[in-house]
Motif scaffolding. Structure first.
Motif, PDB file in Angstrom:
ATOM      1  N   GLU A 173      -9.495  -9.599   3.919  1.00 42.18           N
ATOM      2  CA  GLU A 173      -8.588  -8.840   4.783  1.00 42.18           C
ATOM      3  C   GLU A 173      -9.356  -7.641   5.328  1.00 42.18           C
ATOM      4  O   GLU A 173      -8.776  -6.627   5.662  1.00 42.18           O
ATOM      5  N   SER A 195      -4.835  -9.914  -0.504  1.00 31.45           N
ATOM      6  CA  SER A 195      -3.456 -10.300  -0.166  1.00 31.45           C
ATOM      7  C   SER A 195      -3.304 -11.742  -0.642  1.00 31.45           C
ATOM      8  O   SER A 195      -4.309 -12.409  -0.884  1.00 31.45           O
ATOM      9  N   GLN A 197      -2.756 -14.204   1.038  1.00 37.06           N
ATOM     10  CA  GLN A 197      -2.765 -14.940   2.302  1.00 37.06           C
ATOM     11  C   GLN A 197      -2.939 -16.455   2.151  1.00 37.06           C
ATOM     12  O   GLN A 197      -2.115 -17.218   2.633  1.00 37.06           O
ATOM     13  N   LYS A 200      -0.041 -18.209   0.266  1.00 33.79           N
ATOM     14  CA  LYS A 200       1.246 -18.368   0.958  1.00 33.79           C
ATOM     15  C   LYS A 200       1.144 -19.450   2.019  1.00 33.79           C
ATOM     16  O   LYS A 200       2.105 -20.172   2.278  1.00 33.79           O
ATOM     17  N   ARG A 219      -7.653  -3.654  -2.731  1.00 30.82           N
ATOM     18  CA  ARG A 219      -8.723  -3.543  -1.732  1.00 30.82           C
ATOM     19  C   ARG A 219      -9.645  -2.396  -2.117  1.00 30.82           C
ATOM     20  O   ARG A 219      -9.189  -1.272  -2.327  1.00 30.82           O
ATOM     21  N   GLN A 233       2.744  -5.067  -1.282  1.00 29.31           N
ATOM     22  CA  GLN A 233       3.208  -5.599   0.001  1.00 29.31           C
ATOM     23  C   GLN A 233       4.496  -6.385  -0.178  1.00 29.31           C
ATOM     24  O   GLN A 233       4.721  -6.987  -1.222  1.00 29.31           O
ATOM     25  N   ASP A 235       5.351  -9.540   1.121  1.00 35.27           N
ATOM     26  CA  ASP A 235       4.521 -10.558   1.742  1.00 35.27           C
ATOM     27  C   ASP A 235       5.392 -11.772   2.074  1.00 35.27           C
ATOM     28  O   ASP A 235       6.147 -12.235   1.216  1.00 35.27           O
ATOM     29  N   HIS A 444      -7.598  -9.364  12.518  1.00 42.45           N
ATOM     30  CA  HIS A 444      -6.521  -9.427  11.529  1.00 42.45           C
ATOM     31  C   HIS A 444      -7.085 -10.094  10.278  1.00 42.45           C
ATOM     32  O   HIS A 444      -7.423  -9.432   9.329  1.00 42.45           O
ATOM     33  N   HIS A 445      -7.210 -11.384  10.274  1.00 46.17           N
ATOM     34  CA  HIS A 445      -7.975 -12.116   9.264  1.00 46.17           C
ATOM     35  C   HIS A 445      -8.325 -13.477   9.850  1.00 46.17           C
ATOM     36  O   HIS A 445      -7.796 -13.850  10.901  1.00 46.17           O
ATOM     37  N   GLY A 481       2.021  -6.153   9.393  1.00 48.44           N
ATOM     38  CA  GLY A 481       1.344  -6.939  10.407  1.00 48.44           C
ATOM     39  C   GLY A 481       1.324  -8.380   9.992  1.00 48.44           C
ATOM     40  O   GLY A 481       1.442  -8.706   8.804  1.00 48.44           O
ATOM     41  N   GLY A 482       1.214  -9.243  10.971  1.00 52.14           N
ATOM     42  CA  GLY A 482       1.155 -10.651  10.655  1.00 52.14           C
ATOM     43  C   GLY A 482       0.710 -11.442  11.859  1.00 52.14           C
ATOM     44  O   GLY A 482       0.314 -10.869  12.880  1.00 52.14           O
ATOM     45  N   SER A 483       0.790 -12.751  11.711  1.00 60.34           N
ATOM     46  CA  SER A 483       0.331 -13.595  12.817  1.00 60.34           C
ATOM     47  C   SER A 483       0.847 -15.017  12.647  1.00 60.34           C
ATOM     48  O   SER A 483       1.316 -15.405  11.581  1.00 60.34           O
ATOM     49  N   ARG A 485      -0.450 -18.666  12.281  1.00 60.63           N
ATOM     50  CA  ARG A 485      -1.714 -19.097  11.674  1.00 60.63           C
ATOM     51  C   ARG A 485      -2.265 -20.352  12.339  1.00 60.63           C
ATOM     52  O   ARG A 485      -1.527 -21.117  12.964  1.00 60.63           O
ATOM     53  N   GLY A 526       3.445 -15.660   9.481  1.00 59.72           N
ATOM     54  CA  GLY A 526       4.073 -14.727   8.540  1.00 59.72           C
ATOM     55  C   GLY A 526       3.745 -13.295   8.846  1.00 59.72           C
ATOM     56  O   GLY A 526       3.237 -12.962   9.919  1.00 59.72           O
ATOM     57  N   ILE A 527       4.031 -12.484   7.869  1.00 61.09           N
ATOM     58  CA  ILE A 527       3.864 -11.046   8.040  1.00 61.09           C
ATOM     59  C   ILE A 527       3.839 -10.412   6.652  1.00 61.09           C
ATOM     60  O   ILE A 527       4.350 -11.006   5.687  1.00 61.09           O
ATOM     61  N   ALA A 528       3.236  -9.252   6.552  1.00 59.46           N
ATOM     62  CA  ALA A 528       3.351  -8.482   5.309  1.00 59.46           C
ATOM     63  C   ALA A 528       3.620  -7.028   5.673  1.00 59.46           C
ATOM     64  O   ALA A 528       3.002  -6.491   6.595  1.00 59.46           O
TER      65      ALA A 528
HETATM   66  N1  ASP Z   1      -2.158 -11.035   4.823  1.00 59.56           N
HETATM   67  C1  ASP Z   1      -1.926 -10.116   5.900  1.00 59.56           C
HETATM   68  C2  ASP Z   1      -2.216  -8.696   5.438  1.00 59.56           C
HETATM   69  O1  ASP Z   1      -2.311  -8.428   4.260  1.00 59.56           O
HETATM   70  C3  ASP Z   1      -0.537 -10.154   6.402  1.00 59.56           C
HETATM   71  C4  ASP Z   1      -0.211 -11.444   7.054  1.00 59.56           C
HETATM   72  O2  ASP Z   1      -0.957 -11.883   7.914  1.00 59.56           O
HETATM   73  O3  ASP Z   1       0.852 -12.005   6.712  1.00 59.56           O
HETATM   74  O4  ASP Z   1      -2.332  -7.814   6.272  1.00 59.56           O
END
Ligand code: ASP
Length: 581
Positions: A173, A195, A197, A200, A219, A233, A235, A444-445, A481-483, A485, A526-528
């Motif tokens: 992340e 996370s 990530q 999930k 982190r 989070q 999550d 983002h990731h 934030g999220g996206s 995938r 998703g989002i966290a």
């Molecule tokens: N895993 C992401 C974060 O920790 C959140 C996400 O994309 O759902 O920022």
């Protein structure tokens, strides 16, 4: 139970009742024949009155009592002559018949009061005492209630809370991993999740459809007021949805929390493109409690012979409304503030729009009154306003002006903690160029999906590819934030390639996820939310530390338990770790 009531509940309706209370001695006042003691527990404070003239045993015990002694008292609820209207128990007191000391206490190192005399370090060392103070305890109560409301809302919408493992393998992340050596697998390490990530996403492949977890993440990065090495989070992940569904559901969660905990209702949250946020506020998390949007001046200021403007990629400014009366000294101070290494501006140009209608700038040699009138028009400035302008590399000038805007917002009282301005920022770039490594990184990731229509740009203009990624911002703080995938093996492999992974590296690190994508992975996203930050915003705090029961300090240390600490040679040996130092 040792008590019949808590220290926060007795009032005029309980007159005449015989009660037993337990709690800590807040303070004790000896007024000759009568002693008053305030006894405190987590629910409140009750005044005790001890007639020590007539009762020798009460006299003996009351004399031994010090601050923070733990006592159990029994007596009768009576009406107070001297009422305190500030607390719910202020109309009554307890005429004490017996008192028992359950435990003594050393004199606490700082006052257990709302306003304490203890410095930060001392309070951190004795955090268990700090947690006795109302403001800190109230923050944790608020946090608890928020967690309950989150669960209530998400459960209502069929989300399932699933725990994911803590001993895992790196989930990038953008920070360093904390690692844990494995005794059973010498030389090998687990990573703590930055996370959940990948888990999930795997739960979506498993068909769970709607997942959430209130979860610790870790982190290893430099700490600031709003960062802790371990944080929590909310999550979430969902399958068979669009970005719009996610925005609506989590806007709904945010509204639910504001309504339930603060009684505040909102219209639809505004939405802004990332590109506009950067252009108008120089930030991907604009504080929109106030305007003061950026105005770009390249077209009207260049070509008049002023070198710093002519050579600049961007000339950009803000209108500080009503600040024309800033003195030269104040402006110089502001310029020095901007020049500090943390901000790094080389200077600031200003133009006063005086109340008499005249315009006066710090670069009058180059700009006529007519030119300055054009400036004023661009800013929609009025007499009394002060225009502040920066110039240089576009990214840097925007970042610096963002700082200046926030500072002016503070000075002008435009950032009221009791006003909440949520905002969705949408369409983040997929990649960002990292000067240090000379490579593109995932903004983002690496699991975020590019916008399908931008995929072709990956090869030619990677920096222009937009992602289906979104952030929720409240009052200039990124709350979540999220996206959407990637759920397709080939696209995920392509993404890793663009991030500089060889096919072997990608397979070694994330083969499990790409393999899973070959077994019917549903489209998902998703989002966290940063739970600590959300709590601190609700509590009106600048730091997340006081919504965390046992936080770490700026060097990542828990000074109460003295951690991190060295471990015994025998442990190191067991772990097959050589003592390097
Ligand atoms: N895993 C992401 C974060 O920790 C959140 C996400 O994309 O759902 O920022």
């Amino acid at each position: 139970m040792l008590r019949t009531h808590t220290c926060g509940e007795l009032n005029i309706n309980n007159l005449g009742q015989t009660v037993t209370l337990c709690g800590w001695v807040q303070k004790s006042r000896d007024l000759g024949g009568t002693t008053f003691i305030d006894v405190r527990d987590r629910y409140g404070l009750t005044q005790l009155v001890l007639n020590i003239d007539t009762d020798a045993s009460l006299r003996e015990t009351s004399r031994t009592l010090g601050r923070e002694f733990v006592i159990k008292v029994s007596g009768t609820v009576i009406e107070r002559t001297n009422k305190n209207t500030k607390i719910p128990t202020g109309e009554i007191e307890i005429a004490v018949e017996s008192i028992e000391v359950l435990n003594s206490s050393k004199v606490p190192p700082f006052m257990i009061e709302d306003e304490t005399d203890g410095g930060e370090e001392l309070r951190a060392k004795y955090r268990y005492l700090d947690l006795r103070r109302n403001p800190i305890r109230n923050n944790l109560v608020l946090r608890h209630k928020m967690a309950q409301e989150v669960r209530k809302y998400l459960d209502m919408l069929d989300f399932i809370e699933v725990e994911t493992p803590v001993l895992i393998k790196s989930t990038p992340e953008g920070a360093r991993d904390f690692v844990v050596p494995s005794r059973m697998n010498p030389g090998e390490f687990y990573a703590l999740p930055q996370s959940p990530q990948t888990f999930k996403q795997l739960l979506m492949v498993s068909g769970f459809d709607r997942y959430f977890q209130i979860v610790k993440c870790f982190r290893d990065e430099d700490l600031r007021a709003d960062r802790q090495p371990e944080f929590t989070q909310i999550d979430c992940e969902m399958a068979f949805i669009t970005q719009e569904d996610i925005l609506n559901i989590f806007e709904g969660l945010t509204r639910h929390l504001f309504k339930a905990l603060k009684g505040i209702e909102f219209n639809d949250f505004p939405r802004m493109q990332y590109a506009d946020a950067m252009r108008l506020y120089g930030s991907d998390k604009p504080d929109i409690r106030f305007g003061m949007q950026f105005v770009e001046l390249n077209d009207i200021v260049k070509g008049k012979g002023l070198g710093i403007f002519d050579s600049a990629e961007l000339v950009v400014g803000i209108n500080a409304k009503g600040c024309a009366d800033y003195t030269r000294k104040q402006i110089d101070e502001l310029t020095e503030w901007l020049k500090r290494p943390q901000i790094g501006a080389t200077g600031m140009i200003y133009c006063r729009y005086n109340t008499d209608g005249t315009l006066k700038s710090s670069v009058d040699k180059f700009y006529s009154e007519d030119d300055l009138t054009n400036w004023a028009a661009a800013f929609e400035a009025e007499p009394g306003d002060l225009i502040l302008v920066l110039a240089g590399n576009a990214d840097k000038a925007r970042k610096q002006l963002n700082e200046l805007r926030l500072e002016m917002g503070n000075r002008l009282g435009l950032r009221d903690k009791n006003i909440y301005a949520p905002l969705w920022v949408l369409d983040f770039p997929l990649l960002e160029f990292d000067e240090e490594s000379g490579r593109y990184h995932a903004m983002h990731h690496p699991f975020t999906s590019p916008k399908p229509e931008d995929i072709a740009l990956l090869d030619t203009n990677p920096g222009d590819v937009r992602a289906n990624a979104y952030d929720l911002v409240i009052n200039g703080t990124e709350i979540g934030g999220g996206s959407i995938r990637i759920h397709d093996r080939a696209l995920q492999a392509l993404m890793f390639k663009h991030l500089g992974f060889t096919a072997e590296e990608a397979q070694k690190q994330f083969g499990f996820l790409m393999d899973a994508f070959e077994y019917g992975a549903p489209p998902h996203g998703g989002i966290a939310f940063g739970f600590d930050r959300l709590c601190s915003i609700f509590a009106g705090l600048d730091s997340i530390r006081d919504v965390i029961a046992f936080p770490k300090n700026n060097s990542g240390r828990d000074v109460m338990i003295d951690s991190p600490s060295t471990i015994a040679d025998t442990q190191l040996k067991e772990l097959k770790i050589k003592t390097a130092l």
